[in-house]
Design an enzyme around this catalytic site. Structure first.
Site, mmCIF file in Angstrom:
data_model
loop_
_atom_site.group_PDB
_atom_site.id
_atom_site.type_symbol
_atom_site.label_atom_id
_atom_site.label_comp_id
_atom_site.label_asym_id
_atom_site.label_seq_id
_atom_site.Cartn_x
_atom_site.Cartn_y
_atom_site.Cartn_z
ATOM 1 C CB THR A 71 10.600 -2.718 31.077
ATOM 2 O OG1 THR A 71 10.568 -3.597 29.961
ATOM 3 C CG2 THR A 71 9.629 -3.217 32.132
ATOM 4 C CB VAL B 127 3.815 -12.900 26.470
ATOM 5 C CG1 VAL B 127 3.743 -12.505 27.938
ATOM 6 C CG2 VAL B 127 2.441 -12.761 25.810
ATOM 7 N N GLY C 10 13.478 -9.955 28.307
ATOM 8 C CA GLY C 10 12.545 -10.729 29.115
ATOM 9 C C GLY C 10 12.684 -12.229 28.969
ATOM 10 C CG ASP D 200 10.740 -9.930 31.852
ATOM 11 O OD1 ASP D 200 10.456 -9.227 30.853
ATOM 12 O OD2 ASP D 200 11.519 -9.547 32.730
HETATM 13 N N1 GLY Z 1 11.564 -6.976 29.979
HETATM 14 C C1 GLY Z 1 10.656 -6.547 29.022
HETATM 15 C C2 GLY Z 1 10.423 -7.487 27.929
HETATM 16 O O1 GLY Z 1 11.316 -8.245 27.568
HETATM 17 O O2 GLY Z 1 9.346 -7.490 27.380
#
Ligand code: GLY
Length: 353
Positions: free
Chosen positions: A204, A233, A258, A235
């Site tokens: 990310t 989905v 996330g 975080d």
């Molecule tokens: N932090 C990115 C995800 O887990 O999608």
């Protein structure tokens, strides 16, 4: 440079034995600050040197922090070599790239996000449009794609050969390395795959900035967990989890697993801890500790009861002080305070073996 009293910190944060087990010198963290107050400053994850250069260039010309960070991360979203974000991102388990992103704009106290967006390589720009050109805060999937197309975004295939070959290798060696779980209890170990395995890659970019006018903004954008269940989905598009900004206090964001941030609302917690007077380093370490302390699932813990995945945090406050933290040692974040992009080693909760 000022060092906080570690004993006082441990007392005020009620840190547990796991935290105290880290040797003293490894958890001393300087109160890092932007030496030239009122000058712009930006922080990003390790994949963001070009994003920081761009953000700083724009802020020096007087740009708003949100314009700067979005233009910065667009460079990474456009880069086919970065398999964690945008074009060239690793796909879901069906081989389709699905992107998540969100922005928060400090001065207007607004935010916007998109999730599971296909075929559009700059989800951060669409997230900004959700904030500016809709009454909503989060639009997902097919609706997000239609919204983007209505605003003139072109659909394109985001799957590069590099990402397709990585997906194919995962598919051919699938074994237990996916995100489906059989019936189990929270006490069952060895269920599902370890997130640190090569195949369970996630990445990310987060970027937070303070501009010349003293305003804060931030963005987080990602292709999410590689080979995820379609529609998953993370975080990154969720305000409070993968990013949060309060123009009176500070801005924070995260990379890493996330799900841990969704369960702990980590980014808003970091901002609130900074509001209570914690430094960015302290607040980010508290977020790491909160994730570890609250994890009850044995499948997510090592033999010593520590979480077997990593999450990293990035934060700046209204005074231009900055910091970060990771659960596991060994990582670096990037800072640009006017003197070029610099790497800073994360304070951490646990030392990697
Ligand atoms: N932090 C990115 C995800 O887990 O999608």
């Amino acid at each position: 440079m000022r060092f906080i009293n570690r004993r006082a910190f441990l007392k005020t944060t009620a840190a547990t034995a796991a935290f105290a087990a880290v040797p003293l010198k490894e958890t001393l963290f300087p109160q890092r600050s932007n030496p030239q107050a009122h000058n712009p400053i930006a922080i990003a994850s390790g994949n963001g040197p070009k994003a920081l250069e761009k953000a700083m260039e724009l802020m020096r010309q007087g740009s708003d922090a949100l314009d700067a960070v979005v233009a910065g991360v667009n460079i990474v979203e456009d880069d086919p070599e970065d398999t964690s974000v945008g074009y060239g991102g690793l796909p879901n388990e069906d081989g389709i790239v699905e992107l998540d992103a969100a922005v928060m704009h400090g001065p207007s106290y607004r935010g916007g996000g998109v999730a599971a967006l296909r075929n559009i390589k700059n989800p951060s720009r669409v997230a900004r449009l959700v904030m500016e050109r809709s009454k909503h805060v989060l639009i997902v999937g097919e609706g997000a794609l239609r919204f983007a197309k209505a605003h003139g975004f072109q659909e394109e295939n985001l799957l590069t050969d590099k990402a397709r070959e990585a997906w194919l290798k995962w598919k051919e060696n699938l074994s237990t390395q996916d995100d489906w779980l059989p019936p189990h209890t929270i006490d069952d170990r060895g269920v599902g795959s370890m997130y640190r395995d090569y195949f369970r890659y996630y990445g990310t970019i987060h970027c937070s900035a303070l501009d010349q006018n003293g305003n804060l903004s931030c963005v987080t954008t990602t292709a999410g967990l590689a080979f995820k269940i379609p529609g998953r989905v993370g975080d990154s598009p969720i305000l409070g989890a993968g990013l949060y900004c309060d123009n009176e206090v500070g801005s924070a964001g995260s990379t890493g697993l996330g799900e841990a941030n969704l369960l702990n609302c980590s980014s808003v917690m970091i901002v609130e801890w900074m509001r209570q007077g914690k430094s960015p380093d302290e607040a980010c370490l508290l977020a790491c500790k909160r994730i570890n302390d609250r994890c009850r699932e044995k499948r997510l813990q090592d033999e010593e009861g520590r979480v077997n995945f990593d999450v990293k945090f990035y934060a700046i406050n209204k005074k231009g002080q900055y910091g970060g933290a990771s659960i596991w040692s060994g990582g670096e974040y990037l800072i640009h305070d006017g003197a070029g992009v610099r790497k800073v080693e994360f304070p951490y909760l646990f030392r990697r073996k």
